[in-house]
Write a protein that holds these residues in place. Structure first.
Motif, short mmCIF file in Angstrom:
data_model
loop_
_atom_site.label_atom_id
_atom_site.label_comp_id
_atom_site.label_asym_id
_atom_site.label_seq_id
_atom_site.Cartn_x
_atom_site.Cartn_y
_atom_site.Cartn_z
N LEU A 124 8.08 45.02 -10.88
CA LEU A 124 9.22 45.60 -10.18
C LEU A 124 8.80 46.61 -9.12
O LEU A 124 9.65 47.30 -8.55
CB LEU A 124 10.15 46.30 -11.19
CG LEU A 124 10.78 45.40 -12.26
CD1 LEU A 124 11.56 46.24 -13.26
CD2 LEU A 124 11.66 44.33 -11.63
N THR A 177 11.93 40.52 -16.75
CA THR A 177 10.59 41.04 -16.99
C THR A 177 10.61 41.89 -18.24
O THR A 177 11.67 42.37 -18.66
CB THR A 177 10.11 41.87 -15.78
OG1 THR A 177 8.75 42.28 -15.99
CG2 THR A 177 10.96 43.11 -15.57
N ARG A 236 15.92 41.03 -13.57
CA ARG A 236 15.43 41.41 -12.24
C ARG A 236 16.61 41.47 -11.28
O ARG A 236 16.84 40.55 -10.50
CB ARG A 236 14.39 40.41 -11.75
CG ARG A 236 13.10 40.38 -12.55
CD ARG A 236 12.17 39.32 -12.00
NE ARG A 236 10.94 39.21 -12.75
CZ ARG A 236 9.82 39.89 -12.48
NH1 ARG A 236 9.82 40.73 -11.46
NH2 ARG A 236 8.74 39.72 -13.20
#
Length: 495
Positions: free
Chosen positions: A57, A357, A422
């Motif tokens: 990220l 994630t 995400r």
């Protein structure tokens, strides 16, 4: 009643306390060539070249990448011209990186330079002194087999082998070694490359020693460290299940000499979230101490991965996973060596879904307040609908070495693994939940760990780490020209 246990990752649904390297951002391109000579500078990166860390990220544009050398003195010589130009204001600052398993930009600097320390990978074992001299870029996956061949094992390391020595010491990592402070307690000497280009040898009596251990690369490059090691041994594992409110008492009763390693799990079943616990502990077989024991091939996951990842989007999957850990795990018991437990990669359980994630958190609670924190954390996670996959409980003893200590008394560390979407909405939910969990930790006399997402407010950081401003003042004193910088510094130390 205690039952014979299993190794952590041979039980279905274990082992996801650290993220896999699959999430790491690559660099790519021919521009990552090494310096042609010690007097040269690294080539700048093409515009908008991005690096990332384990979160996936933090795509970060960088000025360029400098590479270390295997020899510490050669590495210092190679980096000297770049450090001089940064100090003179002719180049942006430098972030020190190893395997980049941090999750909030601690090993990155936006539009700055990044040092790839991995070539610093030398290793020498002193069997008589029970120490190793090891380069800051060496990876545990290479160190553990080398120690194993000599009958030794790391005294303290994380629970996976994917990380670098420099990374371990820069975050002052801890593992699930029982009755032990964090990794700083095992370090005898450090060789640091400081902001003015000097190579400094320091030990426990020196200010830089305590600043660099747990200093997130802001006090220099860890060129080499002398670290204590222990004899390897075969372990017999045991398990017991109990309500979480009884965990601290059960731990105090069972995890005593000669036990050397222990860990706990809390329930991730939504129906009993944080209410139930499993405790595992490992007793060494005396006649195996120092023996050269087989080191099994690294696992690739198989059914363990399937069960673990199936829990990511399913309450039923979480309930099944917890039942397997609590009920089936102890019956899959077998003896295992200390090094076999440590020499396992995190990537086996890594998230491979494009839309999400895995994100780590860790919170530290005084041992007597574990149940208080667990209840408060459960309420926060339910409120914010956190997708929790795993909670590991570790024993962390008081740290008297690191200036930025997170274990200022004996604590339990709770390592939590969440799945995050995400998306902007996913990031907003994670930030809100993180701040709620940090408040819960502080309110119960604890703190949180700094290698993860930088969602804490500045006020929360200073409540959790009262020494923060003093440490930053020391950093500016040792590095007045701003040579060493990273995302952590930019988030919380820039006025």
């Amino acid at each position: 009643m205690a039952r014979r246990g299993s190794t952590r990752r041979r039980v279905l649904a274990t082992g996801a306390v650290v993220l896999g390297s699959a999430a790491l951002g690559g660099v790519g391109g021919a521009w990552l060539q090494r310096l042609s000579d010690a007097a040269g500078l690294p080539p700048p990166a093409p515009p908008r070249t991005l690096l990332d860390d384990a979160s996936g990220l933090n795509p970060t544009p960088v000025r360029g990448v400098a590479f270390a050398e295997a020899n510490p003195d050669a590495a210092a010589k190679r980096l000297a011209p770049l450090l001089q130009r940064i100090a003179a204001g002719e180049e942006p600052g430098l972030a020190v990186s190893g395997a980049r398993h941090s999750m909030g930009g601690q090993s990155l600097m936006r539009d700055g330079w990044v040092l790839d320390a991995l070539p610093l990978n030398g290793l020498t074992i002193d069997a008589e002194a029970r120490t190793m001299r090891v380069g800051g870029g060496a990876l545990w996956r290479d160190i553990v087999p080398a120690l194993n061949a000599a009958g030794f094992s790391p005294a303290v390391m994380q629970s996976n082998n994917d990380f670098s020595i420099g990374g371990t010491l820069s975050v002052n990592a801890h593992g699930w070694h029982a009755n032990s402070p964090p990794a700083a307690s095992t370090v005898r000497r450090l060789r640091l490359l400081t902001a003015d280009g000097a190579v400094v040898d320091c030990g426990p009596g020196d200010e830089l020693f305590g600043l660099a251990l747990g200093g997130y690369g802001l006090f220099g490059v860890i060129l080499e460290a002398e670290i204590a090691v222990l004899p390897n041994a075969m372990y017999v594992p045991e398990f017991a299940a109990m309500p979480t409110r009884d965990y601290a008492a059960a731990f105090a009763e069972r995890v005593v000499a000669p036990v050397e390693m222990a860990y706990g799990r809390l329930s991730v079943d939504p129906g009993s979230l944080f209410e139930e616990a499993v405790l595992g502990w490992y007793v060494p077989v005396p006649e195996t101490r120092g023996a050269v024991l087989p080191l099994p091939d690294l696992t690739h996951g198989g059914m363990q991965r399937l069960v673990f990842r199936n829990a990511a989007g399913s309450d039923t999957g979480k309930a099944l996973r917890w039942w397997l850990e609590r009920e089936a795990g102890p019956w899959l018991a077998e003896r295992t060596s200390r090094n076999s437990l440590l020499n396992e990669p995190a990537a086996v359980f890594a998230n491979r879904e494009a839309g999400s994630t895995d994100i780590l958190h860790e919170y530290f609670a005084p041992r007597a307040r574990l149940w208080d924190f667990a209840q408060a954390a459960r309420a926060v996670i339910r409120r914010d609908e956190g997708n929790l996959l795993n909670v590991t409980v570790r024993d962390v003893r008081r740290d008297d070495r690191s200036a930025l200590a997170y274990a200022r008394e004996d604590v339990f560390g709770l390592v939590m693994l969440f799945v995050q979407e995400r998306s902007a909405a996913g990031e907003e939910r994670m930030q809100r939940m993180t701040r709620g969990l940090i408040d819960a930790a502080i309110d119960t006399g604890g703190t949180y760990y700094l290698p993860y997402r930088l969602h804490a407010t500045g006020e929360q950081l200073r409540r959790a780490y009262p020494a923060w401003d003093e440490v930053i003042a020391a950093q500016r004193r040792h590095d007045p020209n701003g040579v060493f910088r990273n995302g952590l510094y930019q988030r919380y130390a820039v006025a």
